[in-house]
Design an enzyme around this catalytic site. Structure first.
Site, mmCIF file in Angstrom:
data_model
loop_
_atom_site.group_PDB
_atom_site.id
_atom_site.type_symbol
_atom_site.label_atom_id
_atom_site.label_comp_id
_atom_site.label_asym_id
_atom_site.label_seq_id
_atom_site.Cartn_x
_atom_site.Cartn_y
_atom_site.Cartn_z
ATOM 1 N N CYS A 10 39.774 38.868 40.324
ATOM 2 C CA CYS A 10 40.122 40.274 40.114
ATOM 3 C C CYS A 10 39.059 40.891 39.211
ATOM 4 C CB CYS A 10 41.547 40.423 39.566
ATOM 5 S SG CYS A 10 41.828 39.693 37.939
ATOM 6 N N ARG A 16 46.011 40.177 37.444
ATOM 7 C CA ARG A 16 46.329 39.734 38.815
ATOM 8 C C ARG A 16 45.900 38.317 39.131
ATOM 9 N NH1 ARG A 16 43.293 44.565 41.550
ATOM 10 N NH2 ARG A 16 42.055 44.179 39.671
ATOM 11 N N ASP A 126 46.434 47.023 40.957
ATOM 12 C CA ASP A 126 46.170 46.602 39.581
ATOM 13 C C ASP A 126 47.248 47.179 38.665
ATOM 14 O OD1 ASP A 126 45.156 45.956 37.128
ATOM 15 O OD2 ASP A 126 43.122 46.648 37.558
HETATM 16 P P1 4NP Z 1 42.994 42.599 36.319
HETATM 17 O O1 4NP Z 1 43.388 43.934 35.517
HETATM 18 O O2 4NP Z 1 41.707 42.886 37.052
HETATM 19 O O3 4NP Z 1 44.131 42.391 37.250
HETATM 20 O O4 4NP Z 1 42.844 41.500 35.287
HETATM 21 C C1 4NP Z 1 42.495 44.586 34.660
HETATM 22 C C2 4NP Z 1 42.329 44.146 33.363
HETATM 23 C C3 4NP Z 1 41.465 44.789 32.516
HETATM 24 C C4 4NP Z 1 40.732 45.866 32.969
HETATM 25 C C5 4NP Z 1 40.882 46.299 34.264
HETATM 26 C C6 4NP Z 1 41.761 45.644 35.111
HETATM 27 N N1 4NP Z 1 39.819 46.539 32.085
HETATM 28 O O5 4NP Z 1 39.252 47.568 32.506
HETATM 29 O O6 4NP Z 1 39.605 46.076 30.970
#
Ligand code: 4NP
Length: 156
Positions: A10, A16, A126
């Site tokens: 991800c 995720r 997300d």
């Molecule tokens: P992930 O969610 O990709 O599902 O782990 C996110 C976690 C952090 C960020 C974006 C998406 N961020 O921009 O820091």
């Protein structure tokens, strides 16, 4: 395709992909399938951190323990080390393919929900910007899609 090692990917590797990794590990174990799973993020902002607290809490309700997770960023070796790199959304897939050492290895990267032949959506939403309901929905989607993932692995 002989799939023995799978990497879930991800953006941040704190919501995720750690969730799907934990759900998949549990279901693969229950199914007696010898497939190892791991996860990473295309971005490195959260490297070394644990999973998002909201994700840990929602996963715990469904019996999944994310407390030992440690976020890491994708690296070029991952294309050699894994048979399949499963992206949560199209942006993750684009990033993955851009970092692949060559075209042949780039073909190992596909959309997770497409590969697992789950019902729509094709992208894993997300939950990071959302509320607790979004995190609970992510857990439900992970459970459904991992069932499809395991079923496909049996025939892969
Ligand atoms: P992930 O969610 O990709 O599902 O782990 C996110 C976690 C952090 C960020 C974006 C998406 N961020 O921009 O820091």
């Amino acid at each position: 395709m002989n799939v023995r090692r799978v990497l879930f990917v991800c953006l941040g590797n704190i919501c995720r992909s750690p969730l799907v990794e934990a759900v998949a590990r549990k279901h693969l174990d229950e199914a007696g399938l010898d497939v190892s799973v791991a996860s990473c993020g295309t971005g490195g902002w959260h490297t070394g951190e644990g999973a998002d607290r909201r994700m840990i809490a929602a996963a715990r309700v469904a019996g999944h323990d994310l407390s030992a997770h440690c976020a890491r960023q994708l690296n070029a070796r991952d294309f050699d080390d894994y048979d399949l790199l499963l992206a949560m959304d199209r942006a993750n897939l684009r990033e993955l393919r851009q970092h692949a050492p060559n075209r042949e290895l780039a073909a190992k990267a596909v959309l997770f929900l497409e590969w697992s032949a789950a019902a729509p959506p094709v992208e894993f939403p997300d939950p990071w910007h959302g509320d607790a309901a979004g995190f609970a929905a992510a857990v439900a989607l992970a459970e459904r899609s991992v069932a499809g993932f395991v079923a496909r692995l049996r025939t892969a």
